[in-house]
Design a protein around this motif. Structure first.
Motif, mmCIF file in Angstrom:
data_model
loop_
_atom_site.group_PDB
_atom_site.id
_atom_site.type_symbol
_atom_site.label_atom_id
_atom_site.label_comp_id
_atom_site.label_asym_id
_atom_site.label_seq_id
_atom_site.Cartn_x
_atom_site.Cartn_y
_atom_site.Cartn_z
ATOM 1 N N ALA A 50 0.841 -1.129 -0.158
ATOM 2 C CA ALA A 50 -0.125 0.148 0.015
ATOM 3 C C ALA A 50 0.816 1.074 0.085
ATOM 4 C CB ALA A 50 -0.986 -0.105 1.013
ATOM 5 N N ILE A 51 0.967 1.923 -1.098
ATOM 6 C CA ILE A 51 1.911 3.121 -1.260
ATOM 7 C C ILE A 51 1.313 4.246 -0.535
ATOM 8 C CG2 ILE A 51 2.423 4.993 -3.015
ATOM 9 C CD1 ILE A 51 3.015 2.634 -4.972
ATOM 10 N N GLY A 52 -0.082 4.381 -0.209
ATOM 11 C CA GLY A 52 -0.449 5.480 0.487
ATOM 12 C C GLY A 52 -0.338 5.570 1.942
ATOM 13 N N GLN A 53 0.220 4.313 2.508
ATOM 14 C CA GLN A 53 0.771 4.412 3.786
ATOM 15 C C GLN A 53 1.973 4.424 3.996
ATOM 16 O OE1 GLN A 53 -1.152 0.651 5.313
ATOM 17 N NE2 GLN A 53 -3.086 1.168 4.524
ATOM 18 N N ASP A 65 4.164 -2.341 -9.031
ATOM 19 C CA ASP A 65 4.131 -2.249 -10.652
ATOM 20 C C ASP A 65 4.796 -1.102 -11.135
ATOM 21 O OD1 ASP A 65 3.181 -4.708 -10.706
ATOM 22 O OD2 ASP A 65 1.037 -4.207 -10.773
ATOM 23 N N VAL A 66 5.497 -1.368 -12.093
ATOM 24 C CA VAL A 66 6.130 0.108 -13.048
ATOM 25 C C VAL A 66 4.678 0.267 -13.883
ATOM 26 C CG1 VAL A 66 7.604 0.814 -14.744
ATOM 27 C CG2 VAL A 66 8.337 -0.919 -12.869
ATOM 28 N N VAL A 67 4.503 1.479 -13.961
ATOM 29 C CA VAL A 67 3.348 1.776 -14.841
ATOM 30 C C VAL A 67 3.815 2.830 -15.835
ATOM 31 C CG1 VAL A 67 1.599 1.376 -13.226
ATOM 32 C CG2 VAL A 67 2.502 3.598 -13.110
ATOM 33 N N GLU A 68 4.755 3.558 -15.468
ATOM 34 C CA GLU A 68 4.993 4.706 -16.640
ATOM 35 C C GLU A 68 6.478 5.121 -16.415
ATOM 36 O OE1 GLU A 68 3.730 9.619 -17.296
ATOM 37 O OE2 GLU A 68 2.626 8.239 -16.226
ATOM 38 N N VAL A 69 7.089 5.415 -17.643
ATOM 39 C CA VAL A 69 8.585 5.388 -17.763
ATOM 40 C C VAL A 69 8.805 6.963 -18.633
ATOM 41 C CG1 VAL A 69 11.149 4.702 -18.085
ATOM 42 C CG2 VAL A 69 9.330 3.239 -17.338
ATOM 43 N N GLU A 83 12.288 9.378 -14.917
ATOM 44 C CA GLU A 83 11.266 9.446 -14.251
ATOM 45 C C GLU A 83 10.434 8.182 -14.299
ATOM 46 O OE1 GLU A 83 10.494 14.085 -13.340
ATOM 47 O OE2 GLU A 83 9.277 13.240 -14.769
ATOM 48 N N VAL A 84 10.387 7.393 -13.276
ATOM 49 C CA VAL A 84 9.543 6.241 -13.375
ATOM 50 C C VAL A 84 8.379 6.226 -12.458
ATOM 51 C CG1 VAL A 84 9.599 3.780 -13.097
ATOM 52 C CG2 VAL A 84 11.494 4.979 -13.756
ATOM 53 N N VAL A 85 7.304 5.867 -12.812
ATOM 54 C CA VAL A 85 6.093 5.946 -11.870
ATOM 55 C C VAL A 85 5.703 4.477 -11.656
ATOM 56 C CG1 VAL A 85 3.754 6.534 -11.492
ATOM 57 C CG2 VAL A 85 5.190 7.887 -12.958
ATOM 58 N N ILE A 86 5.796 4.195 -10.095
ATOM 59 C CA ILE A 86 5.274 2.784 -9.881
ATOM 60 C C ILE A 86 3.789 2.963 -9.090
ATOM 61 C CG2 ILE A 86 7.438 1.805 -9.785
ATOM 62 C CD1 ILE A 86 7.486 1.907 -6.735
ATOM 63 N N SER A 87 3.189 1.866 -9.040
ATOM 64 C CA SER A 87 1.830 1.868 -8.186
ATOM 65 C C SER A 87 1.476 0.667 -7.712
ATOM 66 C CB SER A 87 0.736 2.173 -9.464
ATOM 67 O OG SER A 87 -0.499 2.076 -8.690
ATOM 68 N N ASP A 88 0.411 0.631 -6.634
ATOM 69 C CA ASP A 88 -0.039 -0.611 -6.127
ATOM 70 C C ASP A 88 -1.456 -0.898 -6.629
ATOM 71 O OD1 ASP A 88 -1.400 1.638 -5.076
ATOM 72 O OD2 ASP A 88 -1.174 1.142 -3.022
ATOM 73 N N LEU A 107 13.462 -1.006 -16.467
ATOM 74 C CA LEU A 107 12.127 -0.624 -15.902
ATOM 75 C C LEU A 107 11.316 -0.416 -16.722
ATOM 76 C CD1 LEU A 107 13.842 1.664 -13.200
ATOM 77 C CD2 LEU A 107 12.644 -0.229 -12.803
ATOM 78 N N ARG A 108 10.568 -1.314 -17.473
ATOM 79 C CA ARG A 108 9.643 -1.512 -18.380
ATOM 80 C C ARG A 108 8.175 -1.470 -17.842
ATOM 81 N NH1 ARG A 108 12.894 -5.468 -20.284
ATOM 82 N NH2 ARG A 108 10.984 -6.957 -20.257
ATOM 83 N N PRO A 109 7.163 -0.859 -18.286
ATOM 84 C CA PRO A 109 5.731 -0.701 -17.887
ATOM 85 C C PRO A 109 5.427 -2.234 -18.124
ATOM 86 C CG PRO A 109 6.212 1.149 -19.410
ATOM 87 C CD PRO A 109 7.506 0.234 -19.206
ATOM 88 N N GLY A 110 4.491 -2.511 -16.646
ATOM 89 C CA GLY A 110 4.038 -3.904 -16.861
ATOM 90 C C GLY A 110 4.908 -4.752 -15.831
ATOM 91 N N LEU A 111 6.218 -4.612 -15.643
ATOM 92 C CA LEU A 111 7.132 -5.414 -14.758
ATOM 93 C C LEU A 111 6.832 -5.109 -13.312
ATOM 94 C CD1 LEU A 111 10.302 -5.436 -16.537
ATOM 95 C CD2 LEU A 111 8.962 -6.934 -16.457
ATOM 96 N N ARG A 112 6.893 -5.997 -12.479
ATOM 97 C CA ARG A 112 6.594 -5.920 -11.169
ATOM 98 C C ARG A 112 8.026 -6.135 -10.280
ATOM 99 N NH1 ARG A 112 1.660 -8.699 -8.408
ATOM 100 N NH2 ARG A 112 0.685 -7.082 -9.488
ATOM 101 N N GLY A 113 8.297 -5.699 -9.061
ATOM 102 C CA GLY A 113 9.545 -5.866 -8.371
ATOM 103 C C GLY A 113 9.533 -5.304 -7.251
ATOM 104 N N ILE A 114 10.638 -5.644 -6.559
ATOM 105 C CA ILE A 114 10.830 -4.831 -5.196
ATOM 106 C C ILE A 114 11.734 -3.718 -5.296
ATOM 107 C CG2 ILE A 114 11.466 -5.279 -2.748
ATOM 108 C CD1 ILE A 114 11.563 -8.261 -3.242
ATOM 109 N N PHE A 115 11.249 -2.539 -4.444
ATOM 110 C CA PHE A 115 12.003 -1.089 -4.376
ATOM 111 C C PHE A 115 12.295 -0.642 -3.055
ATOM 112 C CE2 PHE A 115 9.179 -1.796 -8.077
ATOM 113 C CZ PHE A 115 9.902 -1.196 -9.326
#
Length: 722
Positions: A50-53, A65-69, A83-88, A107-115
């Motif tokens: 949860a990114i909001g917390q 998830d990577v959503v935008e690069v 600039e890379v945007v990740i999202s939950d 860091l391609r959109p659609g990939l998931r990882g640990i940051f």
């Protein structure tokens, strides 16, 4: 790599560079240390964080998830920003990389990882600047597995370790994997019979389960088994130390018919409470043994612990021995002297010659005191740290009483104990109630007695929270209430956290979870304000704090006790033991800056005679903050044992056990005294059963080795002194 053990230094396993980094970041030096650096939580490849917390300003490790690069050139200087945007799936978090365009290929959109990185704020948006990351394989790169295997791989828990900005969770995981691959199967310190009865995993299976779980049940069972093992090792060590103490030879100290104890009891103008009688009988039985008493007496504020100790001193005097009472402050030592002399009466006091020894006694008085002590004339000696000096010798030290022992380190207590020709009996007093499991964990090598019952005639204390955050004008009513009490011929305390705006009471640390921008109430400012207050200006108002000399403090306390001072504005120097029956009112300013037990102790300074007590806890803490919860909890009950449990639950777990108390026992890994009380109690019973048949652990070498590794020489020495 072969032949490594839990005690093997990490440099030979991971290389010097990694080992040094781990030691610097976490203090881990051996294979065993690293394996005890347990994951703090577990993530899954299929679950997002949860990114909001996320907490601003802290290092975090998240799954997203990577959503935008996007890559753009900087306007003010040469170079680019990736600039890379990740999202939950709901919140979004920006990652920024300077002059690192090549990362766009990873860091391609659609990939998931640990940051991992520190959460910062840039123009109102949370971001991680130059974070580290580890990407999960996408479907095309994932291992070619059967459906069941692929499902297991995607759902396997991923250990997330406590990390730093320089050592990431996956760095730690890689190090742990290398160690586990090289580590041969380990022997279990917990005997098989004990483990089987509890259905616990073996140590080897448990340590691998928490670091390499296939499913959640693996790490849950592993942690449970390791938690029990930790409790079992700790209780075994404490019970061994208790047995070692009992193996020492001590001189029995029994009262004689018609002796000092009989005369003291006959002169008491009141009946002992039931608890005082019970604890007194326990102490008498201990003193009659040929091994040293080692007993902790914990009791409510004003429950009569000092009288119980005085009766023990009289019994020791009956056998020809001396007793010493070690107090934490000169104010309290002087008060103990007056209280003991008053309880003994003129005849007994002349015979037992209670003698005070503190650091700031005039030279002539000090010499007289030392002569009385070494000659054995002073059967009762009261003092502070000055008693620990080499110049202090006893003719026949039979009993050491330590008051509010949490203020003394194990070294200091041991120094005093070594002044006896044979090991003296030891009685520890505390008015800070301790939950049973903490007593078992910190003082597990002591017998514990409790005094809950208060003497008859106590009028009780009413407690109120003065919440200035909600009602800022209520402060005027505080001073009106104080003036009303003074008008009835009573006296009052006003307690502040600090001496002045820049200095707190020496040796005192304040609670940290308060607004740092809020000014701290201080003695010197408050006394000036009260002397100018229209309702109090005619009153005799004085100060008491740690910056004053011992003579000034004693003179002030004597004047207050005699009724020559109406209001005493003080720091926590009056927290423990100060006894003025006519004091009815306790005002605590910035009450949220004190701990629960401190507030309970301060409140206990009033309502001690025939006058009902009033305690006003003044706080500017916001509703529902932890700081406000502490104050509300104290106002809600007078039961110190209930408050001790509340205190334990409000505090961070690492604060529960202080190393100065426990001699190295503060380094609990998984065991939590708040939540694991049943485990601690069961482990103690199991350890006692084993030691009854194998006290030296000759038949349990793995347990003996685990204790040796867990408790090094300094820890064992501290245990012995405790």
């Amino acid at each position: 790599m072969t032949g490594i053990e839990l005690g093997t230094k990490l440099g030979g396993v991971l290389g010097g560079r990694t080992a040094t980094a781990l030691q610097k970041a976490f203090g881990v030096e051996t294979v065993g240390d690293l394996l005890e650096h347990y994951p703090r939580r577990y993530a899954r490849r299929g679950e997002l964080t949860a990114i909001g917390q996320l907490p601003l300003g802290e290092d975090v490790t998240i799954v997203a998830d990577v959503v935008e690069v996007r890559d753009r050139e900087m306007k003010q200087r040469k170079g680019s920003i990736l600039e890379v945007v990740i999202s939950d799936g709901q919140g979004r978090l920006n990652l920024t990389f300077f002059n690192q365009k090549w990362r766009a290929n990873e860091l391609r959109p659609g990939l998931r990882g640990i940051f991992a990185g520190k959460v910062g704020d840039y123009r109102g948006s949370y971001q991680l600047a130059h974070p580290q990351y580890q990407l999960f394989p996408d479907d095309a790169e994932a291992p070619a597995l059967a459906d069941a295997q692929a499902k297991a791989w995607s759902e396997a828990p991923i250990p997330i370790y406590p990390a730093t900005s320089t050592i990431t969770s996956w760095n730690l995981k890689q190090s742990v994997e290398l160690v586990l691959d090289a580590l041969p199967p380990q022997e279990d310190p917990v005997p098989r019979s004990v483990r089987s009865a509890r259905s616990e995993l073996s140590f080897d299976a448990a340590i691998r389960a928490v670091h390499r779980p296939a499913v959640d049940r693996d790490w849950q069972r592993g942690r449970r088994s390791l938690r029990y093992q930790e409790a079992y090792l700790l209780q075994t060590a404490l019970l061994q130390q208790r047995a070692a103490t009992r193996a020492l030879a001590a001189e029995p100290r029994t009262p004689r018919a018609g002796g000092y104890l009989t005369r003291l009891d006959a002169a008491l103008p009141f009946e002992l409470t039931g608890d005082q009688q019970t604890v007194g009988a326990e102490i008498a039985a201990d003193l009659a043994q040929r091994h040293p008493m080692n007993r902790l007496v914990q009791g409510e504020v004003g429950s009569g612990k000092t009288l119980v100790a005085l009766r023990a001193m009289a019994a020791v005097a009956d056998s020809g021995g001396q007793s010493v009472l070690l107090a934490p402050t000169e104010v309290l030592a002087a008060q103990h002297l007056r209280s003991i002399v008053r309880s003994l009466g003129p005849d007994l006091a002349a015979e037992l010659m209670p003698t005070l020894l503190t650091g700031q006694l005039p030279t002539a008085e000090r010499k007289r005191a030392l002569l009385r002590i070494v000659a054995g004339q002073a059967r009762i000696v009261i003092g502070t740290h000055a008693l620990l000096g080499d110049a202090v010798s006893f003719a026949d030290l039979g009993l050491v009483v330590v008051d509010e022992q949490h203020r003394f380190g194990v070294e200091q207590r041991d120094q005093l104990r070594q002044k006896g020709r044979t090991p003296p009996h030891v009685l520890v007093l505390t008015a800070t109630p301790i939950p049973r499991t903490v007593a078992m964990t910190v003082f597990g090598d002591l017998d514990v007695s409790m005094i809950k019952e208060l003497p008859q005639g106590r009028q009780g204390i009413e407690s109120f929270v003065v919440a200035l955050a909600d009602h800022p004008r209520w402060i005027s009513r505080v001073w009106e209430r104080l003036a009303e009490e003074l008008a009835q011929g009573r006296q009052g305390f006003v307690v502040c956290p600090a001496i002045d705006a820049k200095e707190v009471e020496p040796g005192e640390s304040l609670e940290e979870d308060v607004d740092p921008a809020r000014p701290v109430a201080s003695v010197l400012m408050t006394v000036e304000d009260l002397r100018r207050h229209p309702l109090l200006a005619a009153r005799r108002i004085e100060v008491l704090h740690g910056r004053m000399s011992a003579e000034e403090k004693d003179r002030t306390m004597r004047a207050f006790a005699a009724g020559d001072i109406d209001v005493l504005v003080a720091t926590t120097v009056i927290e423990v033991g100060v006894d003025v029956p006519n004091a009815s009112t306790m005002v605590v300013l910035d009450a949220d800056r004190f701990g629960v037990s401190q507030l309970h102790q301060l409140r206990g300074r009033v309502g001690r005679g025939g006058v009902p007590g009033l305690c006003l806890l003044v706080t500017a803490a916001e509703m529902e903050s932890t700081a406000r919860e502490r104050v509300d909890a104290v106002a809600a009950t007078l039961d110190g044992f209930d408050l001790a449990q509340v205190d334990l639950e409000l505090r961070r777990e690492g604060d529960v056990l202080g190393s100065t108390q426990s001699g190295g026992r503060s380094s609990l890994k998984l065991l939590r005294v708040v939540h694991d009380s049943e485990v601690i109690i069961e482990a103690r019973a199991d350890a006692a059963e084993l030691l009854a048949s194998d006290p030296d652990l000759a038949d349990h070498p793995a347990l003996a080795e685990a204790l040796r590794r867990r408790l090094d020489e300094s820890d064992r020495a501290a245990l012995a002194k405790n």
